[in-house]
Design an enzyme around this catalytic site. Structure first.
Site, PDB file in Angstrom:
ATOM      1  N   GLY A 229       0.756  -1.146  -0.065  1.00 42.61           N
ATOM      2  CA  GLY A 229      -0.154  -0.046   0.044  1.00 42.61           C
ATOM      3  C   GLY A 229       0.788   1.229   0.046  1.00 42.61           C
ATOM      4  O   GLY A 229       1.864   1.431  -0.702  1.00 42.61           O
ATOM      5  N   HIS A 289      -6.023 -13.896   2.122  1.00 46.41           N
ATOM      6  CA  HIS A 289      -7.136 -14.298   2.437  1.00 46.41           C
ATOM      7  C   HIS A 289      -8.334 -13.725   1.515  1.00 46.41           C
ATOM      8  O   HIS A 289      -9.475 -14.142   1.472  1.00 46.41           O
ATOM      9  CB  HIS A 289      -7.456 -13.719   3.989  1.00 46.41           C
ATOM     10  CG  HIS A 289      -7.836 -12.406   4.131  1.00 46.41           C
ATOM     11  ND1 HIS A 289      -8.344 -11.986   5.368  1.00 46.41           N
ATOM     12  CD2 HIS A 289      -7.426 -11.273   3.325  1.00 46.41           C
ATOM     13  CE1 HIS A 289      -8.204 -10.726   5.236  1.00 46.41           C
ATOM     14  NE2 HIS A 289      -7.667 -10.557   4.288  1.00 46.41           N
TER      15      HIS A 289
END
Length: 384
Positions: A229, A289
């Site tokens: 990020g 995930h």
């Protein structure tokens, strides 16, 4: 008798037992208590969404900030005045605060001369303060955004779909995958990045001050933070280990315009499914995930290609379902976030056996798990 026949016999006995209990003419006192407990259990789950809405309301009204600004525990009337709430709604504010006290976001004290009830912050609500270094409000607001929660209203419809064209309930409702929506909506993209940053801020500080993590990266010369990020995690590691060369690697539109520190932190754009910059250690936090097993294996293979066979390692920060814990909040968080992954991206939280299968399929030889991050764990994975 075979085991399946035995099981079926047990089911029939249990079913008949409860069928008798449901007969209104034969309900005993014990049966009544069990029925009322079951009814209450249904109520608690039916209305549990209001815990989330009460939290969202507290954040949007800036109740934690109002209490902090007051400088001491605050009365209900003082709180209503500070929030510019109409006097006729003061009792309604009391109802909201009563639930938030029950949820341990605030605590009641008797701190006025006449022993009037006042409200004070707990650590939980301190983490919602705008000026707190570990402010978690953006993460909470993101996950309670209607565009996220709407998908959960259509889980049954998604399960009933005969085809598998809709990747997730989110995809079915919005007509695009969640990451496509994030990249196409500027306001939502900013909120998403801010939410991920606030999570990384608290986790990075825990990590760099952890003796276990220090042991994992001791002597490491280079590290790539995949899906890093805005670099919150990478910056913290680069500052804590100035001799280590750190690369923050994410999609081009995420890292475009971001600058390193000119010493040991740089930004690189790309896709983890195509290629990953070479380094001694690759770090991936809370990314897998979101993806299917096939995509995770593809990314793991790219990780393996970027690591040296000797002295290299992959560090994954993810949940490992089923690891024993004395803290029931950890297992609750795992189960709820697992459902959130299903709803938003058809992702999932994985058990140790599921992780092991992925590692072996991607060509890694060994791993170990350190359950030191609350509901999440650090997984070390070693190439063959």
């Amino acid at each position: 008798m075979c085991i399946y026949c035995s099981i079926n016999s047990c089911i029939i006995v249990i079913t008949n037992k409860w069928a008798k209990k449901m007969d209104p003419n034969t309900i005993s006192n014990e049966n009544s208590k069990e029925l009322l407990d079951a009814l209450t259990h249904i109520w608690n789950h039916t209305f549990s969404f209001l815990n989330s809405m009460a939290l969202k309301c507290a954040i949007q009204l800036e109740i934690p900030d109002a209490i902090q600004k007051h400088g001491k525990p605050i009365t209900l009337k003082e709180l209503a005045n500070s929030l510019s709430i109409h006097p006729n709604k003061t009792h309604s504010l009391y109802q909201l605060m009563r639930l938030l006290v029950h949820s341990n976001f605030f605590i009641i004290k008797k701190s006025t001369p006449n022993q009037e009830e006042t409200y004070d912050l707990t650590l939980n609500s301190q983490l919602l303060l705008k000026n707190h270094p570990f402010n978690q409000s953006p993460f909470a607001i993101l996950e309670m955004d209607p565009i996220i929660t709407e998908s959960a209203h259509h889980l049954d419809e998604w399960f009933k779909n005969e085809n598998d064209e809709d990747e997730s309930p989110f995809h079915m409702i919005q007509g695009k995958k969640i990451y496509e929506h994030i990249s196409s909506e500027l306001k939502f993209n900013d909120l998403f990045n801010e939410a991920m940053s606030c999570d990384s801020r608290i986790i990075s500080k825990v990590l760099v001050n952890s003796s276990e993590f220090k042991g994992l990266v001791e002597g490491v010369e280079s590290l790539v933070d995949v899906g890093g990020g805005d670099g919150t995690m990478g910056k913290a590691i680069a500052e804590a280990y100035p001799e280590m060369q750190c690369i923050v690697f994410d999609l081009p539109h995420v890292v475009n315009g971001l600058q390193g520190n000119g010493r040991n932190l740089t930004y690189v754009g790309g896709r983890m499914f195509d290629a990953i910059p070479h380094a001694q250690v690759i770090l991936i936090k809370w990314a897998f995930h979101n993806w299917s097993d096939e995509n995770v294996i593809k990314a793991l293979k790219r990780c393996k290609e970027a690591l040296p066979n000797k002295g290299g390692k992959l560090i994954i920060i993810e949940m490992v379902m089923g690891i024993p814990s004395d803290n029931v909040n950890y297992s609750n968080a795992q189960l709820l976030i697992d459902m959130q992954m299903l709803s938003a991206s058809r992702g999932k939280e994985r058990t140790e056996q599921q992780w092991k299968s992925l590692f072996l399929d991607a060509g890694f030889r060994d791993y170990n798990i350190l359950p030191i991050l609350g509901p999440r764990s650090i997984i070390q994975v070693f190439p063959a």
